[in-house]
Design a protein around this motif. Structure first.
Motif, PDB file in Angstrom:
ATOM      1  N   LEU A 117     -14.864  69.009 -56.847  1.00 47.36           N
ATOM      2  CA  LEU A 117     -15.961  69.868 -56.411  1.00 47.36           C
ATOM      3  C   LEU A 117     -16.304  69.614 -54.943  1.00 47.36           C
ATOM      4  CD1 LEU A 117     -18.377  69.562 -59.486  1.00 47.36           C
ATOM      5  CD2 LEU A 117     -17.050  71.583 -58.840  1.00 47.36           C
TER       6      LEU A 117
ATOM      7  N   GLY B 204     -19.499  84.381 -57.915  1.00 44.29           N
ATOM      8  CA  GLY B 204     -20.068  83.050 -58.045  1.00 44.29           C
ATOM      9  C   GLY B 204     -19.349  82.075 -57.125  1.00 44.29           C
TER      10      GLY B 204
ATOM     11  N   GLY C   6     -18.365  77.876 -57.209  1.00 46.38           N
ATOM     12  CA  GLY C   6     -18.431  76.673 -58.028  1.00 46.38           C
ATOM     13  C   GLY C   6     -17.901  75.432 -57.340  1.00 46.38           C
ATOM     14  N   CYS C   7     -18.450  75.100 -56.178  1.00 46.07           N
ATOM     15  CA  CYS C   7     -18.029  73.868 -55.517  1.00 46.07           C
ATOM     16  C   CYS C   7     -19.228  73.215 -54.850  1.00 46.07           C
ATOM     17  CB  CYS C   7     -16.922  74.122 -54.492  1.00 46.07           C
ATOM     18  SG  CYS C   7     -17.529  74.778 -52.918  1.00 46.07           S
TER      19      CYS C   7
ATOM     20  N   GLY D 195     -22.768  79.237 -60.687  1.00 49.99           N
ATOM     21  CA  GLY D 195     -22.358  78.172 -59.783  1.00 49.99           C
ATOM     22  C   GLY D 195     -23.540  77.681 -58.968  1.00 49.99           C
TER      23      GLY D 195
END
Length: 335
Positions: free
Chosen positions: A101, A131, A133-134, A172
């Motif tokens: 991530l 979205g 997601g990190c 996210g």
């Protein structure tokens, strides 16, 4: 002489056993401390903290700890305790998952979630926001900057209205989404969260930073964009895929007076998560609040989702849903 050597060997063996025992005990103590730190966070921060039998959760978790020797051995115990929080949204990421991530999309070989935008029929500004997601802050800047680039280019036209597409936004990280869409939101109290003690807090954006309850959450290296077409009708497209942070953005838009939601109801993960980094770098993600809108209405039923103003179940029929959005803009413009 042989007796002396034997005594020395026995002493060395005893010292080795004591060292191993001491090391094992230290590892066991570290595992217990780690587990208790995670349980303490759950007890103090969970949205359902006032509804749960914490004595039972601690007792069960510590019983499961008897076979644990390392911090890693506590991971299944933590996940088991999280399942008892009954929020359907909390999560646990071990250090190796957190490392991915933190690296972000490009360094892990993933396609970057760029927004898509275009001018439809010369005067409808279309923006699709996916979205993200990190937990890589450079990625956050790039994601938000690209959204702002699209908004600015579309805003250079005399628009009849905006079409903001959240159909594929599965959630996210909220902060970069909010930052990218800040020209619509600014510091207005449009969407927030209510915690287990009934305390409300709202998100806002000012001077390149996202705020929550008036406290700075993150500062972005992004441009500031002021909209010419801010008061034009905004149609927000939603689907059953629209989830979590995507639902926060949906609520933020729906709190504006010139907005209509069009599509299917959203996923129903209408809760507010916070990441807590544990001592080994793992993330304990806890649901700590429930979404509220500008009117302080609470979206606390898991799975119910946000109901659109105009229901269209076939959200994958792009031509149909875009035509419906344009027609709605035209109808609202006549009023």
């Amino acid at each position: 002489m042989n007796t002396k050597i034997q005594i020395q060997r026995n002493c060395l063996y005893l010292l080795l056993l004591l060292s191993i025992s001491s090391s094992t005990q230290a590892q066991t103590d570290a595992a217990k401390k780690y587990l208790l730190s995670a349980l303490d966070l759950m007890k103090s921060r969970s949205i359902n903290k006032n509804k749960l039998d914490w004595n039972s959760i601690y007792k069960t978790s510590l019983e499961e700890l008897k076979d644990a020797r390392t911090i890693k051995d506590t991971y299944p115990i933590i996940r088991s305790a999280q399942s008892k929080l009954e929020d359907s949204h909390s999560n646990f990421f071990p250090p190796e998952a957190v490392a991915s991530l933190l690296l972000g999309y490009k360094q892990t070989g993933q396609a970057f979630p760029y927004a898509k935008y275009k001018l439809i029929d010369g005067n409808y500004g279309y923006l699709s926001v996916p979205g993200i997601g990190c937990y890589n802050f450079k990625d956050w800047d790039e994601y938000a900057s690209h959204i702002l680039k699209g908004i600015k280019e579309l805003d250079n036209n005399e628009l009849r209205g905006w079409i903001i597409d959240l159909r594929e936004n599965d959630g996210g990280m909220l902060q970069p989404m909010y930052a990218g869409l800040h020209p619509f939101f600014e510091m207005l109290q449009l969407v927030g969260s209510r915690d287990a003690d009934g305390i409300d807090g709202y998100y806002g954006f000012k001077n390149h930073s996202v705020y929550y309850r008036g406290e700075k959450q993150h500062t972005f290296n992004i441009p500031t964009v002021k909209l010419r077409n801010r008061d034009k009708t905004i149609i927000v497209l939603t689907s059953r895929t629209t989830a979590s942070s995507g639902e926060f953005i949906t609520i933020a838009f729906s709190s504006l007076p010139n907005v209509k939601l069009l599509g299917d109801r959203t996923n129903g993960l209408t809760s507010d998560n916070t990441e807590h980094r544990l001592s080994d770098g793992a993330f304990l993600v806890l649901t700590e609040g429930t979404i509220i809108n500008s009117k302080k209405e609470l979206f606390d039923e898991v799975g119910k989702g946000i109901q659109p103003d105009i229901l269209i179940l076939d959200t994958q029929n792009r031509e149909k849903i875009i035509d419906a959005a344009k027609n709605t803009i035209d109808q609202m413009k006549k009023k």
